[in-house]
Design an enzyme around this catalytic site. Structure first.
Site, PDB file in Angstrom:
ATOM      1  NE  ARG A   1      -1.557  -8.780   0.140  1.00 60.08           N
ATOM      2  CZ  ARG A   1      -1.028  -7.664   0.647  1.00 60.08           C
ATOM      3  NH1 ARG A   1       0.284  -7.503   0.708  1.00 60.08           N
ATOM      4  NH2 ARG A   1      -1.807  -6.714   1.126  1.00 60.08           N
TER       5      ARG A   1
ATOM      6  CD  GLU B   1       2.292 -12.947   4.500  1.00 63.46           C
ATOM      7  OE1 GLU B   1       1.813 -12.116   5.288  1.00 63.46           O
ATOM      8  OE2 GLU B   1       2.838 -12.633   3.440  1.00 63.46           O
TER       9      GLU B   1
ATOM     10  CG  HIS C   1       3.654  -8.809   5.045  1.00 65.26           C
ATOM     11  ND1 HIS C   1       2.645  -9.500   4.414  1.00 65.26           N
ATOM     12  CD2 HIS C   1       3.634  -7.557   4.494  1.00 65.26           C
ATOM     13  CE1 HIS C   1       2.042  -8.700   3.550  1.00 65.26           C
ATOM     14  NE2 HIS C   1       2.629  -7.518   3.577  1.00 65.26           N
TER      15      HIS C   1
HETATM   16  C1  GLV Z   1       0.744  -4.470   2.963  1.00 68.83           C
HETATM   17  O1  GLV Z   1       1.152  -5.492   2.502  1.00 68.83           O
HETATM   18  C2  GLV Z   1      -0.280  -3.689   2.349  1.00 68.83           C
HETATM   19  O2  GLV Z   1      -0.939  -4.174   1.423  1.00 68.83           O
HETATM   20  O3  GLV Z   1      -0.470  -2.547   2.748  1.00 68.83           O
END
Ligand code: GLV
Length: 315
Positions: free
Chosen positions: A234, A263, A281
């Site tokens: 993250r 983001e 991502h």
């Molecule tokens: C993606 O980042 C998730 O947490 O599944």
């Protein structure tokens, strides 16, 4: 019939199954605001949200009809799970099914950053490539180097296995609790020891309050000048400004990022750096994985609707 809100268009077979069982509404318009999350909690029995939907403490402060949130994603730092529990809402997530895809993205970033693949791609596409160049775009050798994993959970271990078995790398790691791993790997005493021992540092911790800005200026200062930093967890785990500072001043060699602090905002200073590989991502973004995530989120909601404990309940 149970009223279910799904906040994104998930894989069709999963959607078909959901529609055969429940009164389904699909939210349009992307990320849900706190006000939209609060309205949804008042209107639906169950919600299948995802990353970017703001189920913060404030969202749980009003009228509540909802009893179950089946999150699409392993990370649930966008949901205040304690606030949810206080008003009687179970929250589940989707672990395991995305471990391999996410580890693969870590390796994509590690290799692309080390071997300057982003720069090379831009050179070819812009017509600036003048042919094989003995000294052009020299990268960093990967095989046999040392990998440092921050957060040795399922995804961290899958990354370690790829690096050890595929690239003959030594693995060191930092983890809050002691961890015994299948792959040979050494747990070091502190985060900074891992930052300084590794040629490649990969962050694979969960997000949330306990890890916010875990990787700060002091942690970056511990890295080797030849070190490459990868984040697939993250954005909030990293002090993004501190990262940009060490990249601009070449205190570290490069970074490969799949996640960002705010983001989808990616700072211009980061985009200006040739030494970075920047992905939007993509960790779990394979068709197979996204379908499996949708199925797992729905299966948890089905379990709840049948009076069973959701198998991946997190609160
Ligand atoms: C993606 O980042 C998730 O947490 O599944």
């Amino acid at each position: 019939m149970l009223k279910l809100l799904i906040t994104r268009p998930i894989a069709q077979p999963v959607l078909d199954q959901a529609e055969s069982l429940f009164d389904v509404t699909i939210h349009s318009g992307g990320n849900m605001t706190v006000a939209q999350a609060a309205a949804a909690l008042a209107e639906y029995d169950a919600i299948l949200p995802t990353l970017g939907d703001a189920f913060t403490a404030d969202a749980f402060a009003g009228d509540i009809r909802c009893k179950m949130i089946g999150n699409f994603g392993v990370g649930y730092n966008h949901i205040d799970v304690e606030a949810a529990a206080r008003v009687g809402i179970a929250v589940s997530n989707t672990p395991d099914v995305l471990t391999d895809a996410t580890a693969d993205i870590a390796l994509t970033l590690l290799l692309a950053t080390a071997r300057r693949a982003g720069e090379g791609e831009r050179m070819v596409r812009s017509g600036a490539w003048g042919g094989f160049d003995v000294k052009g775009l020299l990268g960093t050798h990967v095989t046999g180097k040392t990998l440092g994993v921050i957060g040795m959970g399922r995804i961290g271990q899958a990354i370690a296995a790829r690096c050890h078995c595929g690239f003959n790398m030594d693995v060191v790691f930092h983890n809050r609790s002691p961890k015994v791993t299948d792959v040979p790997a050494t747990q070091l005493g502190s985060l900074h020891e891992v930052m300084s021992a590794a040629d490649f540092v990969v962050v694979a911790t969960p997000g949330g309050a306990g890890t916010t800005k875990l990787i700060d200026a002091a942690a970056f200062a511990a890295m080797k000048p030849s070190g490459i930093f990868i984040n697939i967890s993250r954005g909030e785990v990293v002090d993004e400004v501190a990262l940009i500072d060490v990249l601009e001043s070449r205190q570290i060699a490069g970074a490969g990022l799949d996640v960002y602090e705010k983001e989808p905002h990616v700072p211009d200073r980061l985009k200006a750096l040739e030494s970075c590989v920047l992905l939007p991502h993509l960790g779990s973004a394979t068709a197979e994985t996204r379908q499996a995530m949708g199925q797992m989120a729905l299966d948890n909601i089905i379990a709840f609707s049948e009076g069973r404990e959701p198998p991946q309940k997190v609160n």
